[in-house]
Design an enzyme around this catalytic site. Structure first.
Site, PDB file in Angstrom:
ATOM      1  N   LYS A 106      36.399-100.543  47.431  1.00 34.17           N
ATOM      2  CA  LYS A 106      36.901-100.959  46.114  1.00 34.17           C
ATOM      3  C   LYS A 106      37.997 -99.988  45.713  1.00 34.17           C
ATOM      4  O   LYS A 106      38.009 -98.845  46.174  1.00 34.17           O
ATOM      5  CB  LYS A 106      35.772-100.894  45.070  1.00 34.17           C
ATOM      6  CG  LYS A 106      36.000-101.778  43.869  1.00 34.17           C
ATOM      7  CD  LYS A 106      35.624-103.209  44.137  1.00 34.17           C
ATOM      8  CE  LYS A 106      36.033-104.135  43.039  1.00 34.17           C
ATOM      9  NZ  LYS A 106      35.441-105.475  43.206  1.00 34.17           N
TER      10      LYS A 106
ATOM     11  N   ASP B  55      40.456-108.196  41.382  1.00 35.10           N
ATOM     12  CA  ASP B  55      39.247-108.000  40.576  1.00 35.10           C
ATOM     13  C   ASP B  55      39.763-108.029  39.131  1.00 35.10           C
ATOM     14  O   ASP B  55      40.842-108.596  38.870  1.00 35.10           O
ATOM     15  CB  ASP B  55      38.563-106.660  40.926  1.00 35.10           C
ATOM     16  CG  ASP B  55      37.140-106.558  40.358  1.00 35.10           C
ATOM     17  OD1 ASP B  55      36.224-107.141  40.934  1.00 35.10           O
ATOM     18  OD2 ASP B  55      36.949-105.915  39.310  1.00 35.10           O
TER      19      ASP B  55
ATOM     20  N   THR C 209      35.114-117.626  43.766  1.00 33.77           N
ATOM     21  CA  THR C 209      33.968-116.889  43.212  1.00 33.77           C
ATOM     22  C   THR C 209      33.170-117.782  42.259  1.00 33.77           C
ATOM     23  O   THR C 209      31.944-117.891  42.368  1.00 33.77           O
ATOM     24  CB  THR C 209      34.430-115.605  42.484  1.00 33.77           C
ATOM     25  OG1 THR C 209      35.352-114.919  43.323  1.00 33.77           O
ATOM     26  CG2 THR C 209      33.267-114.702  42.155  1.00 33.77           C
TER      27      THR C 209
HETATM   28  P1  NDP Z   1      39.595-111.123  34.975  1.00 33.21           P
HETATM   29  O1  NDP Z   1      40.427-109.942  34.708  1.00 33.21           O
HETATM   30  O2  NDP Z   1      40.219-112.352  35.488  1.00 33.21           O
HETATM   31  O3  NDP Z   1      38.745-111.524  33.696  1.00 33.21           O
HETATM   32  C1  NDP Z   1      37.864-110.655  33.077  1.00 33.21           C
HETATM   33  C2  NDP Z   1      37.358-111.351  31.834  1.00 33.21           C
HETATM   34  O4  NDP Z   1      36.274-110.639  31.291  1.00 33.21           O
HETATM   35  C3  NDP Z   1      38.431-111.416  30.741  1.00 33.21           C
HETATM   36  O5  NDP Z   1      38.276-112.592  30.026  1.00 33.21           O
HETATM   37  C4  NDP Z   1      38.114-110.200  29.905  1.00 33.21           C
HETATM   38  O6  NDP Z   1      38.570-110.276  28.556  1.00 33.21           O
HETATM   39  C5  NDP Z   1      36.618-110.251  29.963  1.00 33.21           C
HETATM   40  N1  NDP Z   1      36.072-108.937  29.703  1.00 33.21           N
HETATM   41  C6  NDP Z   1      36.388-107.788  30.288  1.00 33.21           C
HETATM   42  N2  NDP Z   1      35.698-106.786  29.772  1.00 33.21           N
HETATM   43  C7  NDP Z   1      34.922-107.344  28.841  1.00 33.21           C
HETATM   44  C8  NDP Z   1      33.981-106.831  27.960  1.00 33.21           C
HETATM   45  N3  NDP Z   1      33.710-105.528  27.922  1.00 33.21           N
HETATM   46  N4  NDP Z   1      33.336-107.705  27.142  1.00 33.21           N
HETATM   47  C9  NDP Z   1      33.627-109.024  27.170  1.00 33.21           C
HETATM   48  N5  NDP Z   1      34.527-109.548  27.983  1.00 33.21           N
HETATM   49  C10 NDP Z   1      35.160-108.718  28.814  1.00 33.21           C
HETATM   50  O7  NDP Z   1      38.474-110.611  36.003  1.00 33.21           O
HETATM   51  P2  NDP Z   1      37.543-111.472  36.970  1.00 33.21           P
HETATM   52  O8  NDP Z   1      37.182-112.757  36.349  1.00 33.21           O
HETATM   53  O9  NDP Z   1      38.160-111.457  38.317  1.00 33.21           O
HETATM   54  O10 NDP Z   1      36.267-110.523  37.072  1.00 33.21           O
HETATM   55  C11 NDP Z   1      35.149-110.683  36.206  1.00 33.21           C
HETATM   56  C12 NDP Z   1      33.935-110.075  36.868  1.00 33.21           C
HETATM   57  O11 NDP Z   1      33.675-110.709  38.121  1.00 33.21           O
HETATM   58  C13 NDP Z   1      34.040-108.578  37.208  1.00 33.21           C
HETATM   59  O12 NDP Z   1      32.770-108.003  37.109  1.00 33.21           O
HETATM   60  C14 NDP Z   1      34.461-108.581  38.679  1.00 33.21           C
HETATM   61  O13 NDP Z   1      34.147-107.377  39.326  1.00 33.21           O
HETATM   62  C15 NDP Z   1      33.637-109.754  39.178  1.00 33.21           C
HETATM   63  N6  NDP Z   1      34.057-110.397  40.421  1.00 33.21           N
HETATM   64  C16 NDP Z   1      35.338-110.842  40.592  1.00 33.21           C
HETATM   65  C17 NDP Z   1      35.688-111.476  41.764  1.00 33.21           C
HETATM   66  C18 NDP Z   1      37.046-112.045  41.971  1.00 33.21           C
HETATM   67  O14 NDP Z   1      37.268-112.644  43.027  1.00 33.21           O
HETATM   68  N7  NDP Z   1      37.981-111.918  41.038  1.00 33.21           N
HETATM   69  C19 NDP Z   1      34.735-111.645  42.859  1.00 33.21           C
HETATM   70  C20 NDP Z   1      33.398-111.220  42.540  1.00 33.21           C
HETATM   71  C21 NDP Z   1      33.107-110.594  41.370  1.00 33.21           C
HETATM   72  P3  NDP Z   1      40.082-109.932  28.148  1.00 33.21           P
HETATM   73  O15 NDP Z   1      40.875-111.125  28.554  1.00 33.21           O
HETATM   74  O16 NDP Z   1      40.029-109.710  26.683  1.00 33.21           O
HETATM   75  O17 NDP Z   1      40.448-108.699  28.899  1.00 33.21           O
HETATM   76  O1  2IT Z   2      33.820-108.099  43.671  1.00 27.44           O
HETATM   77  C1  2IT Z   2      34.341-108.802  44.559  1.00 27.44           C
HETATM   78  O2  2IT Z   2      33.654-109.328  45.455  1.00 27.44           O
HETATM   79  C2  2IT Z   2      35.781-109.017  44.513  1.00 27.44           C
HETATM   80  N1  2IT Z   2      36.430-108.562  43.575  1.00 27.44           N
HETATM   81  C3  2IT Z   2      36.465-109.776  45.604  1.00 27.44           C
HETATM   82  C4  2IT Z   2      36.718-108.896  46.786  1.00 27.44           C
HETATM   83  C5  2IT Z   2      37.583-109.492  47.870  1.00 27.44           C
HETATM   84  O3  2IT Z   2      37.908-108.729  48.789  1.00 27.44           O
HETATM   85  O4  2IT Z   2      37.909-110.676  47.834  1.00 27.44           O
END
Ligand code: NDP
Ligand code: 2IT
Length: 452
Positions: A127, A167, A210
């Protein structure tokens, strides 16, 4: 045992231990889960697998200097935690958020090792990211930051070495700029990042992967446990980013009714069902506040963070059949878990990484809620990242249907493996233990076979 490992780690670490509390949280859960495996198979202790697994292979830390739109020099810190490559090249996302520090990235990198192992694919765990805050930055500033970040990072990555992805705060736009800089510095056009835009080597369906994967996992779990479909059921989702949006999209596609979404400032509750097209326009196109949902739907409710229940979050106060935390770590607390259970929720699937606190997780397990832990439920994103690596290596482009089919199959297999592992270890229905044991076992066996 947990205490011994912690003591050992404290000795290793000269770093600020407060930062590491989130990493210890993730590690503790895994250590408790795998204790029966360690007791039953002495090889893991004699090869010191746990002691080796909880220390990253290396942590790369670097300065990122860039020029903002006012020609002012800005300085941030960049990191890459290369945790374990027993199963394949280091693989895992990059997070750009002001809360990023070594402890957060160690927690995420550690989870990623076991998640990637669960996919059954040849990928190790890593990461990275930066404390850079993308909020309010112009496209040009994002580009300049990404270029400066890659100026350092390129030395440590490669298609067979370490393949970063997105992420929080890192999506296709950022990956595009990072890829462009890597190509410029190295003169090499190669699959060094995943989540690229489709036009230059990205996989179809990586943006959706995801979220769709979370729903495929949940459908399989609910069929296995309760013989119940999600169609027609009320669902609550937190977040309004990549994972939340495509979780909502797939839930709606299969006929579920999603009534919430949220961002870091507040929650939207729309009892007639969330208008996803509008959410995409607000959050993906305009990068604005979810509060703007009310400009179109005056009857919907907006609950700002300042009005959340004490110690809890507004989304989890809304009655639902199935809950999908998709925003960030520790966003679902003990108070929230109590509310969900009292309101009749029967299923919780983690789209975000470790969104439930240990107390909340414990409540879900003791109340026999169908609980899908992140490292199993959200593995679809990294699985499709690996499909992107395969396509890049063979110069192929798979169709949307092919990727979707392989994603579905992967999520179903993970769910079955987790279920069967839990059963084998006498904790049937406990997907937390099942995921930790199954994920650990594959990496541990590879580490033993590869020697020290
Ligand atoms: P994004 O940046 O696309 O979106 C994050 C979202 O969560 C935004 O809407 C943000 O709000 C909101 N957010 C962040 N912090 C907070 C908080 N403290 N309270 C409430 N809302 C919050 O990120 P992702 O959707 O990619 O990631 C979301 C989660 O999923 C993370 O935990 C990430 O590690 C996990 N993940 C992501 C993957 C991927 O492929 N992207 C794969 C697997 C897991 P705002 O717009 O106001 O910032
Ligand atoms: O938390 C996760 O699994 C990710 N942010 C995606 C990682 C990746 O290499 O696609």
């Amino acid at each position: 045992m947990v205490e011994t490992i912690k003591d050992e780690l404290m000795k290793f670490e000269n770093s600020n231990c407060a930062e590491d509390s989130i990493f210890f949280q993730a590690m503790e859960e895994v250590i408790y889960s795998i204790s029966p495996l360690l007791e039953s198979d002495p090889r893991y202790k004699s090869h010191a697998i746990l002691e080796r697994l909880v220390v990253p292979d290396r942590i790369i830390e670097f300065k990122v200097t860039w020029l903002d739109d006012n020609n002012k020099i800005q300085v941030n810190t960049g990191y890459r935690v290369q945790f374990n490559n027993a199963l394949g090249p280091y693989k895992g996302g990059l997070r750009f958020h002001p809360t990023v520090n070594k402890g957060v990235l160690k927690f995420l990198g550690f989870e990623q090792i076991l998640k990637n192992s669960l996919t059954g694919l040849p990928i190790g765990g890593a990461k990275g990211g930066s404390d850079f805050n993308p909020k309010g930055k112009s496209d040009f500033e994002i580009m300049k930051f990404c270029s400066a970040f890659m100026t350092e990072l390129h030395k440590y990555i490669g298609p067979r070495v370490d393949v970063p992805a997105g992420d929080i705060g890192v999506g296709a736009r950022e990956i595009g700029y990072l890829f462009g800089e890597y190509k410029k510095i190295t003169s090499s056009y190669e699959g060094v990042l995943t989540g690229k835009p489709f036009m230059f080597g990205g996989s179809l369906m990586r943006p959706e992967a995801t979220g769709y994967g979370v729903v495929y996992f949940t459908e399989t779990m609910l069929e296995q446990e309760l013989k119940e479909p999600l169609s027609g059921k009320i669902c609550t989702v937190s977040g309004a980013g990549n994972v939340a949006i495509y979780t909502i999209e797939k839930l709606q596609a299969i006929g579920a009714i999603v009534v919430t979404c949220s961002d870091s400032q507040g929650t939207i509750y729309d009892s007639r069902g969330i208008d996803l097209k509008l959410v995409k326009e607000i959050k993906l196109e305009r990068r604005a506040s979810i509060k703007e949902y009310l400009d179109v739907y005056k009857e919907a409710t907006y609950i700002p963070v300042s009005e959340y229940p004490e110690g809890g979050h507004a989304v989890w106060n809304i009655p639902c059949y199935a809950a999908f935390p998709c925003a960030t770590q520790n966003e679902l607390t003990e108070v929230d878990a109590k509310n969900l259970i009292a309101n009749g929720c029967i299923s919780v699937s983690e789209g975000a990484n470790m969104p439930s606190t240990p107390e909340a997780t414990e409540l879900f397990l003791s109340n026999k809620i169908c609980f899908a832990p992140a490292k199993a439920a959200n593995a679809g994103g990294v699985a499709v990242s690996e499909f992107e690596m395969s396509q890049n290596a063979s110069m192929q482009k798979w169709s949307f249907e092919k990727v979707d089919e392989k994603l579905k199959e992967t999520m179903q297999q993970i769910c079955k493996r987790v279920f069967l592992t839990a059963k084998d270890y006498g904790v049937e229905g406990n997907y937390v233990d099942g995921a930790n044991i199954a994920g650990f076992k594959r990496v541990a066996d590879a580490m033993i076979a590869e020697g020290i």
